[in-house]
Scaffold this active site. Structure first.
Site, short mmCIF file in Angstrom:
data_model
loop_
_atom_site.label_atom_id
_atom_site.label_comp_id
_atom_site.label_asym_id
_atom_site.label_seq_id
_atom_site.Cartn_x
_atom_site.Cartn_y
_atom_site.Cartn_z
CB CYS A 289 43.11 41.18 46.10
SG CYS A 289 42.24 41.36 44.54
CB CYS B 179 45.84 43.69 44.09
SG CYS B 179 44.51 44.63 44.87
CG HIS C 124 41.07 45.58 46.54
ND1 HIS C 124 41.22 44.30 46.03
CD2 HIS C 124 40.21 45.48 47.59
CE1 HIS C 124 40.47 43.47 46.75
NE2 HIS C 124 39.85 44.15 47.70
CG ASN D 57 28.32 37.67 37.83
OD1 ASN D 57 27.43 37.97 37.05
ND2 ASN D 57 28.94 36.51 37.77
CG HIS E 112 40.62 43.97 42.04
ND1 HIS E 112 41.80 44.36 42.64
CD2 HIS E 112 40.58 44.62 40.85
CE1 HIS E 112 42.43 45.20 41.84
NE2 HIS E 112 41.71 45.38 40.75
CG HIS F 5 36.59 40.74 38.53
ND1 HIS F 5 36.20 40.87 39.85
CD2 HIS F 5 36.22 39.49 38.17
CE1 HIS F 5 35.63 39.75 40.27
NE2 HIS F 5 35.62 38.89 39.26
ZN LIG Z 1 42.43 43.68 44.49
#
Ligand SMILES: [Zn+2]
Length: 343
Positions: free
Chosen positions: A67, A70, A127, A165, A176, A178
């Protein structure tokens, strides 16, 4: 707030309650720029369409171990070259709007530079988790970060839109937790209509004052959660400060705390409704430049499930006419949402 520059000059800002002074580690390499973003005028809709060729190269659902949001580790570089952080904001690697944008010369169509700015807000260095599970202090910090970005970007750009979203169902490419902030180089038609309506009349204050109690989900001294009587999505939920403020940057600390409580409860309610994470779009509606004295901010959550296994699609009527068809009346949606227990 700590300011850091990524290779290639992109800004990375770390917001938090504690001072962040860790030395930076490894960062993901920059990629060669793709097609420069630009705008083309739609002569029938009378609005801009944004084109950005580089967006096709976006990272698509990587495994958690890879990811990019992260914290970076030895041998695993990320977008954020630190081992821990609270909330991180950085300029999007694949922006739809960018300062470097130039308008191409195209026959028969008006074009313009897409010279705005796109930022990613990483809500946590963990995460997993989301707005329904974060601590209230983290949600308050997020509301403050939205306000901080609106203040900074609003100096340069006419319209700033923070949003999240959530859910693969609506095309989220990274799990993750965000969100994003788009600073537009122009005022979008839809935002202009909402701002003009509020300049003509205090639409949101009237909505709050005259709200049918059956549409109320949470009723606090400084903020409300409600289903608007004109909801365009089933189970649409709004979180509204009672006091008219143009955006989160103008909220008092106690109002931020109230908004954080209602935000968490609202997302939990939607997750519990069908006992699965609700895919949604969350929009922070704030005043465009010039409308600060009449605009009343709202946080709007548009859920995409109309039933446990039924997605709400924008189909022929919505796409063809702009008219929304909603099969769950707001009063019934509010009743079902209020009946959700275990918040
Ligand atoms: Zn992540």
């Amino acid at each position: 707030m700590r300011e850091h520059h990524l290779p290639g000059g992109r800004e990375l800002l770390l917001y938090g309650r504690v001072l962040h002074d860790e030395p930076p580690g490894e960062t993901l390499p920059e990629e060669p720029p793709g097609v420069a973003p630009h705008l083309r005028w739609h002569p029938l809709q009378r609005e801009w369409v944004a084109y950005s060729g580089s967006r096709q190269g976006r990272t698509f659902l990587p495994q958690a171990a890879a990811c990019p949001l992260c914290p970076a580790r030895e041998g695993k570089p990320g977008e954020i070259p630190f081992s821990s952080f609270e909330i991180a904001v950085f300029e999007n690697r694949f922006p739809a709007f960018a300062a470097s944008s130039v308008a191409p010369l195209l026959p028969g169509i008006e074009t313009a530079p897409a010279s705005g700015r796109c930022e990613v807000i990483v809500f946590s260095d963990d995460h997993v988790g989301g707005l329904g599970s974060f601590s209230l202090d983290r949600l308050a910090l997020l509301i403050e970060v939205w306000g901080a970005r609106i203040s900074v970007l609003g100096e340069k750009f006419p319209y700033v839109l923070p949003f999240e979203n959530r859910g693969e169902e609506i095309g989220v490419t990274l799990h993750h937790p965000h969100g994003q902030v788009y600073a537009f180089p122009f005022l979008p038609a839809r935002a202009a209509r909402a701002a003009e309506a509020q300049m003509e009349a205090p639409v949101i204050s009237r909505l709050i004052d005259g709200i049918d109690p059956t549409l109320l989900l949470d009723d606090e001294a400084e903020a409300l959660a409600l289903v608007p009587p004109f909801a365009t999505y089933p189970y649409e939920t709004w979180i509204v400060p009672r006091r008219r403020v143009p955006g989160p940057q103008s909220l008092q600390p106690s109002e931020i705390e109230a908004m954080a409580r209602l935000l968490r409860r609202s997302v939990r309610r939607l997750d519990l409704l069908f006992e699965k994470p609700m895919p949604y779009i969350l929009i922070v509606q704030t005043a465009p430049r010039g409308f600060e004295n009449s605009f009343h901010m709202t946080i709007e959550i548009r859920p995409f499930l109309r039933d446990r296994d039924k997605l709400k699609y924008l189909a022929g009527v919505e796409q063809g006419s702009g008219v929304f068809l909603v099969d769950v009346p707001p009063e019934l949606a509010a009743e079902r949402l209020r009946a959700v227990g275990g918040l």
